[in-house]
Design an enzyme around this catalytic site. Sequence first.
Site, PDB file in Angstrom:
ATOM      1  N   LYS A  57      11.871  21.317  40.341  1.00  0.00           N
ATOM      2  CA  LYS A  57      11.749  20.003  41.001  1.00  0.00           C
ATOM      3  C   LYS A  57      11.658  20.098  42.535  1.00  0.00           C
ATOM      4  O   LYS A  57      10.901  19.362  43.149  1.00  0.00           O
ATOM      5  CB  LYS A  57      12.919  19.095  40.607  1.00  0.00           C
ATOM      6  CG  LYS A  57      12.917  18.687  39.131  1.00  0.00           C
ATOM      7  CD  LYS A  57      14.073  17.754  38.823  1.00  0.00           C
ATOM      8  CE  LYS A  57      14.209  17.500  37.342  1.00  0.00           C
ATOM      9  NZ  LYS A  57      15.283  16.542  37.019  1.00  0.00           N
ATOM     10  N   ASP A  64      13.977   9.918  38.158  1.00  0.00           N
ATOM     11  CA  ASP A  64      15.371  10.048  37.700  1.00  0.00           C
ATOM     12  C   ASP A  64      16.242   8.876  38.170  1.00  0.00           C
ATOM     13  O   ASP A  64      17.122   8.421  37.439  1.00  0.00           O
ATOM     14  CB  ASP A  64      15.982  11.363  38.201  1.00  0.00           C
ATOM     15  CG  ASP A  64      15.574  12.558  37.345  1.00  0.00           C
ATOM     16  OD1 ASP A  64      15.205  12.360  36.172  1.00  0.00           O
ATOM     17  OD2 ASP A  64      15.608  13.699  37.858  1.00  0.00           O
TER      18      ASP A  64
HETATM   19  P1  NAP Z   1      22.645  21.189  39.961  1.00  0.00           P
HETATM   20  O1  NAP Z   1      21.745  20.759  41.042  1.00  0.00           O
HETATM   21  O2  NAP Z   1      22.734  22.643  39.602  1.00  0.00           O
HETATM   22  O3  NAP Z   1      24.134  20.654  40.318  1.00  0.00           O
HETATM   23  C1  NAP Z   1      25.243  21.037  39.546  1.00  0.00           C
HETATM   24  C2  NAP Z   1      26.489  20.272  39.986  1.00  0.00           C
HETATM   25  O4  NAP Z   1      27.559  20.621  39.111  1.00  0.00           O
HETATM   26  C3  NAP Z   1      26.952  20.593  41.408  1.00  0.00           C
HETATM   27  O5  NAP Z   1      27.513  19.451  42.000  1.00  0.00           O
HETATM   28  C4  NAP Z   1      28.054  21.667  41.144  1.00  0.00           C
HETATM   29  O6  NAP Z   1      29.041  21.738  42.155  1.00  0.00           O
HETATM   30  C5  NAP Z   1      28.671  21.120  39.881  1.00  0.00           C
HETATM   31  N1  NAP Z   1      29.373  22.174  39.141  1.00  0.00           N
HETATM   32  C6  NAP Z   1      28.820  23.201  38.462  1.00  0.00           C
HETATM   33  N2  NAP Z   1      29.795  23.979  37.925  1.00  0.00           N
HETATM   34  C7  NAP Z   1      30.983  23.425  38.286  1.00  0.00           C
HETATM   35  C8  NAP Z   1      32.355  23.765  38.053  1.00  0.00           C
HETATM   36  N3  NAP Z   1      32.706  24.851  37.318  1.00  0.00           N
HETATM   37  N4  NAP Z   1      33.310  22.964  38.564  1.00  0.00           N
HETATM   38  C9  NAP Z   1      32.980  21.861  39.296  1.00  0.00           C
HETATM   39  N5  NAP Z   1      31.707  21.492  39.565  1.00  0.00           N
HETATM   40  C10 NAP Z   1      30.717  22.269  39.064  1.00  0.00           C
HETATM   41  O7  NAP Z   1      22.293  20.467  38.576  1.00  0.00           O
HETATM   42  P2  NAP Z   1      21.576  19.028  38.396  1.00  0.00           P
HETATM   43  O8  NAP Z   1      20.118  19.213  38.343  1.00  0.00           O
HETATM   44  O9  NAP Z   1      22.162  18.094  39.387  1.00  0.00           O
HETATM   45  O10 NAP Z   1      22.038  18.639  36.889  1.00  0.00           O
HETATM   46  C11 NAP Z   1      23.393  18.373  36.605  1.00  0.00           C
HETATM   47  C12 NAP Z   1      23.512  17.866  35.161  1.00  0.00           C
HETATM   48  O11 NAP Z   1      22.816  16.635  35.001  1.00  0.00           O
HETATM   49  C13 NAP Z   1      22.917  18.813  34.103  1.00  0.00           C
HETATM   50  O12 NAP Z   1      23.796  18.852  33.001  1.00  0.00           O
HETATM   51  C14 NAP Z   1      21.621  18.139  33.693  1.00  0.00           C
HETATM   52  O13 NAP Z   1      21.240  18.414  32.362  1.00  0.00           O
HETATM   53  C15 NAP Z   1      22.017  16.663  33.824  1.00  0.00           C
HETATM   54  N6  NAP Z   1      20.850  15.773  34.028  1.00  0.00           N
HETATM   55  C16 NAP Z   1      20.648  14.793  33.096  1.00  0.00           C
HETATM   56  C17 NAP Z   1      19.566  13.931  33.246  1.00  0.00           C
HETATM   57  C18 NAP Z   1      19.341  12.860  32.211  1.00  0.00           C
HETATM   58  O14 NAP Z   1      18.217  12.350  32.155  1.00  0.00           O
HETATM   59  N7  NAP Z   1      20.336  12.466  31.454  1.00  0.00           N
HETATM   60  C19 NAP Z   1      18.702  14.066  34.348  1.00  0.00           C
HETATM   61  C20 NAP Z   1      18.957  15.079  35.293  1.00  0.00           C
HETATM   62  C21 NAP Z   1      20.035  15.934  35.112  1.00  0.00           C
HETATM   63  P3  NAP Z   1      28.877  22.736  43.417  1.00  0.00           P
HETATM   64  O15 NAP Z   1      28.015  22.005  44.416  1.00  0.00           O
HETATM   65  O16 NAP Z   1      30.262  22.943  43.879  1.00  0.00           O
HETATM   66  O17 NAP Z   1      28.220  23.986  42.899  1.00  0.00           O
END
Ligand code: NAP
Length: 279
Positions: A70, A107
């Site tokens: 993205k 999104d």
């Molecule tokens: P991302 O950019 O990799 O961000 C991950 C987030 O999770 C960051 O804030 C990270 O914190 C936090 N995190 C990861 N491991 C952690 C831990 N052990 N303890 C505390 N915080 C933790 O991922 P993303 O693209 O935002 O996606 C996040 C989720 O949203 C995924 O599960 C994805 O499938 C879902 N999603 C769903 C939709 C939908 O349509 N329903 C759309 C988009 C995304 P740090 O900054 O501290 O690393």
Amino acid sequence: MISGKAILAGVLGWPVKHSLSPTLHNHWLRQLGIDGAYVPMAVDPANLESVLRALPRMGFAGCNLTIPHKERAFEIVDTRSEIAERIGAVNTIIIQKDGSLHGTNTDAQGFMNNIIKKAPTLNKKKVVVLGAGGAALAVCAALQDAGFEEIVIINRTYEKAEIVARKFGAALRAAQWEAGEAEMEQASLLVNTTSLGMDGQEPLMLPLSHLPLDAVVNDIVYAPLMTDLLKQAKAKGNPIVTGIGMLIEQAVPGFEAWFGKPPPVTASEEALLLKQLRQ
Ligand code: NAP
């Protein structure tokens, strides 16, 4: 039936085999009797630009982008929508008549449409957002546009929460992860945008003792559908909204732009995707 005149679109990811988008879009194509196809494309990040540039030459109408493409797609496209500019990521490309790539991000709209449908009476005073990654940017943009008065971003890495808060302005502020429990006081909405709770990840175990009983709890993680956070909220008596609706709603604008008709969003789309998730 797919004829020689079929309209083509698809999703680019690395890997892409877990994507539910082909199931959803091809279901809509069949429902609406459209001569078209939506294909999964496993594209190594090193090849993203050359693959995107090839799509117009192959007659594609456009594509979706999923992890990890993205942010890079945002840099590659020729023009960008205002919402893509604000979020800094592109999840949908619409190929223009001259073959140029127009990038947008659906999104934010997908998140808010799902919340409005599932929790229509939600008040817009205070919302707590967990996470500050890519999905959080889209969620915060949507909450800002919807006019929430106070948007608190809580993230494991506090500096990232601060960056998101600064990006979107006065209604937003960052708070430490340790303050999460207390910050839920007076919130009308709690949204998890972290990857905690996803299959293969640790569960999200933040106590909800300070969260008002009428606050809506939304987890945008959809695999599994009932995350530990949602189970905890449901057991406490809070209304919950799962993440599958956002996934469906974010697909609507791309489908309409490529295939020329708005797709139906009914209970059958959720049932179809849940069936695939269980498999
Ligand atoms: P991302 O950019 O990799 O961000 C991950 C987030 O999770 C960051 O804030 C990270 O914190 C936090 N995190 C990861 N491991 C952690 C831990 N052990 N303890 C505390 N915080 C933790 O991922 P993303 O693209 O935002 O996606 C996040 C989720 O949203 C995924 O599960 C994805 O499938 C879902 N999603 C769903 C939709 C939908 O349509 N329903 C759309 C988009 C995304 P740090 O900054 O501290 O690393």
